[in-house]
Design an enzyme around this catalytic site. Sequence first.
Site, PDB file in Angstrom:
ATOM      1  N   HIS A 270       9.431  -3.591   3.211  1.00  0.00           N
ATOM      2  CA  HIS A 270       8.869  -3.821   1.702  1.00  0.00           C
ATOM      3  C   HIS A 270      10.022  -4.034   0.939  1.00  0.00           C
ATOM      4  O   HIS A 270      10.023  -5.018   0.125  1.00  0.00           O
ATOM      5  CB  HIS A 270       8.228  -2.402   1.609  1.00  0.00           C
ATOM      6  CG  HIS A 270       6.964  -2.041   2.051  1.00  0.00           C
ATOM      7  ND1 HIS A 270       6.863  -1.032   3.177  1.00  0.00           N
ATOM      8  CD2 HIS A 270       5.810  -2.673   2.079  1.00  0.00           C
ATOM      9  CE1 HIS A 270       5.469  -0.938   3.517  1.00  0.00           C
ATOM     10  NE2 HIS A 270       4.789  -2.046   3.174  1.00  0.00           N
TER      11      HIS A 270
ATOM     12  N   SER B 226       4.521   0.887   8.147  1.00  0.00           N
ATOM     13  CA  SER B 226       4.178   2.363   7.604  1.00  0.00           C
ATOM     14  C   SER B 226       3.363   3.154   8.635  1.00  0.00           C
ATOM     15  O   SER B 226       3.739   4.363   8.924  1.00  0.00           O
ATOM     16  CB  SER B 226       3.332   2.233   6.456  1.00  0.00           C
ATOM     17  OG  SER B 226       3.820   1.382   5.628  1.00  0.00           O
ATOM     18  N   ARG B 227       2.755   2.457   9.688  1.00  0.00           N
ATOM     19  CA  ARG B 227       1.942   3.223  10.731  1.00  0.00           C
ATOM     20  C   ARG B 227       3.028   3.782  11.955  1.00  0.00           C
ATOM     21  O   ARG B 227       2.590   4.662  12.722  1.00  0.00           O
ATOM     22  CB  ARG B 227       0.821   2.213  11.267  1.00  0.00           C
ATOM     23  CG  ARG B 227      -0.082   2.420  10.223  1.00  0.00           C
ATOM     24  CD  ARG B 227      -1.409   1.416  10.953  1.00  0.00           C
ATOM     25  NE  ARG B 227      -2.688   1.698  10.136  1.00  0.00           N
ATOM     26  CZ  ARG B 227      -2.952   0.798   9.072  1.00  0.00           C
ATOM     27  NH1 ARG B 227      -2.382  -0.491   9.201  1.00  0.00           N
ATOM     28  NH2 ARG B 227      -4.008   0.715   8.349  1.00  0.00           N
TER      29      ARG B 227
ATOM     30  N   ASP C  96       2.676  -9.347   9.102  1.00  0.00           N
ATOM     31  CA  ASP C  96       1.042  -9.480   8.899  1.00  0.00           C
ATOM     32  C   ASP C  96       0.876 -10.816   8.882  1.00  0.00           C
ATOM     33  O   ASP C  96       0.421 -11.457   7.842  1.00  0.00           O
ATOM     34  CB  ASP C  96       0.519  -8.742   7.513  1.00  0.00           C
ATOM     35  CG  ASP C  96       0.696  -7.251   7.905  1.00  0.00           C
ATOM     36  OD1 ASP C  96       0.140  -6.385   8.571  1.00  0.00           O
ATOM     37  OD2 ASP C  96       1.505  -6.790   7.014  1.00  0.00           O
TER      38      ASP C  96
ATOM     39  N   MET D  73       0.791  -1.183  -0.085  1.00  0.00           N
ATOM     40  CA  MET D  73       0.005   0.001   0.081  1.00  0.00           C
ATOM     41  C   MET D  73       0.845   1.321   0.184  1.00  0.00           C
ATOM     42  O   MET D  73       0.333   2.256   0.292  1.00  0.00           O
ATOM     43  CB  MET D  73      -0.908  -0.094   1.135  1.00  0.00           C
ATOM     44  CG  MET D  73      -1.730  -1.290   1.226  1.00  0.00           C
ATOM     45  SD  MET D  73      -3.382  -1.080   2.158  1.00  0.00           S
ATOM     46  CE  MET D  73      -2.926  -0.468   3.635  1.00  0.00           C
TER      47      MET D  73
ATOM     48  N   ASN E 277       4.267   3.947   0.941  1.00  0.00           N
ATOM     49  CA  ASN E 277       4.657   4.267   2.073  1.00  0.00           C
ATOM     50  C   ASN E 277       5.788   3.412   2.514  1.00  0.00           C
ATOM     51  O   ASN E 277       5.966   3.094   3.783  1.00  0.00           O
ATOM     52  CB  ASN E 277       3.819   4.753   3.260  1.00  0.00           C
ATOM     53  CG  ASN E 277       4.422   5.721   4.230  1.00  0.00           C
ATOM     54  OD1 ASN E 277       4.465   5.431   5.426  1.00  0.00           O
ATOM     55  ND2 ASN E 277       4.832   6.627   3.933  1.00  0.00           N
ATOM     56  N   LEU E 278       6.736   3.167   1.676  1.00  0.00           N
ATOM     57  CA  LEU E 278       7.463   1.801   1.791  1.00  0.00           C
ATOM     58  C   LEU E 278       8.802   2.072   2.763  1.00  0.00           C
ATOM     59  O   LEU E 278       9.082   3.303   2.845  1.00  0.00           O
ATOM     60  CB  LEU E 278       8.142   1.447   0.387  1.00  0.00           C
ATOM     61  CG  LEU E 278       7.095   1.439  -0.880  1.00  0.00           C
ATOM     62  CD1 LEU E 278       7.734   0.959  -1.729  1.00  0.00           C
ATOM     63  CD2 LEU E 278       6.048   0.260  -0.205  1.00  0.00           C
TER      64      LEU E 278
END
Length: 288
Positions: free
Chosen positions: A33, A188-189, A152, A26, A28-29
């Site tokens: 990633h 990313s968060r 995840d 998604m 915002n690497l």
Amino acid sequence: MKIVHTIADLRAALAPFESPAFVPTMGNLHDGHLNLVRTAKPLGDVTVASIFVNRLQFAPHEDFDTYPRTLEADCAKLAPAGCDIVFAPSEKDLYPQPQGFKVHPPAELADILEGHFRPGFFTGVCTVVMKLFQCVFAEAKGPRYAVFGKKDYQQQMIIRRMVDQFALPVTVVSTETERAADGLALSSRNGYLSESERAEAVQLSLALRDLARDALAAGSSLPDHQAGLEQRALQALTARGWQPDYLTVRRRIDLQLPDAADAVTGQSLVVLGAARLGKTRLIDNFEI
Ligand code: PAF
């Protein structure tokens, strides 16, 4: 590196190749990633990354609108990591009509843990991943690989099951979680955290490590003690100002509660947790 925005342009860019290796993101690497891309690189004859913030996997109160969109910076990182094609569709490109057909994973996998606290999340994930697989792999002739991170954990497990049950000609590869020097799982968060929250954030992984240690020590009596151990872990984080959703010991294979036989060696177990620090919800896990 080519950047394409439509499914037609993606298929045209992929036409000369036989065997794509694919990393869905998604955007915002971060290094996690890029590690997925580096893992994908030797697996195919072309490396594709998608960047798409998928509305379907966000609940109305979640951060879809504010999720960081950083396409230019992401592309600058992807090229040196070995990515050949970036697929960055707009919502209209990927969902030209409202996406009425969806992939609903079974409740026993998708309504627990993350799915319990984020209802509909895994339907959104499976639907977009199935669609992205169609976009990237439909015309491939050789082996097709898709790379996901174990950060995840439930997501990669559910996608493996989806691939299996739909007999998709895709091999799912899962990579280990990348961590900052203090042990915080890259996400990313993490960018949402204030300076003091950032210093505190590693406590989620420390609480999970303590829970893993206690679970191992319990051995075959884990089922009798599990609720108490998890309660203690939740209380330890709450006392530090966190709002935990869950910290739990599960079987790796299906994320169900372990029985005594599973608990004997601990090798088939994973500890998983999700907790809110201020406004930021973090997740983490460790395979025991
Ligand atoms: O893990 C993510 O970033 C997303 O859930 C994914 C797999 C790209 C689907 O939108």
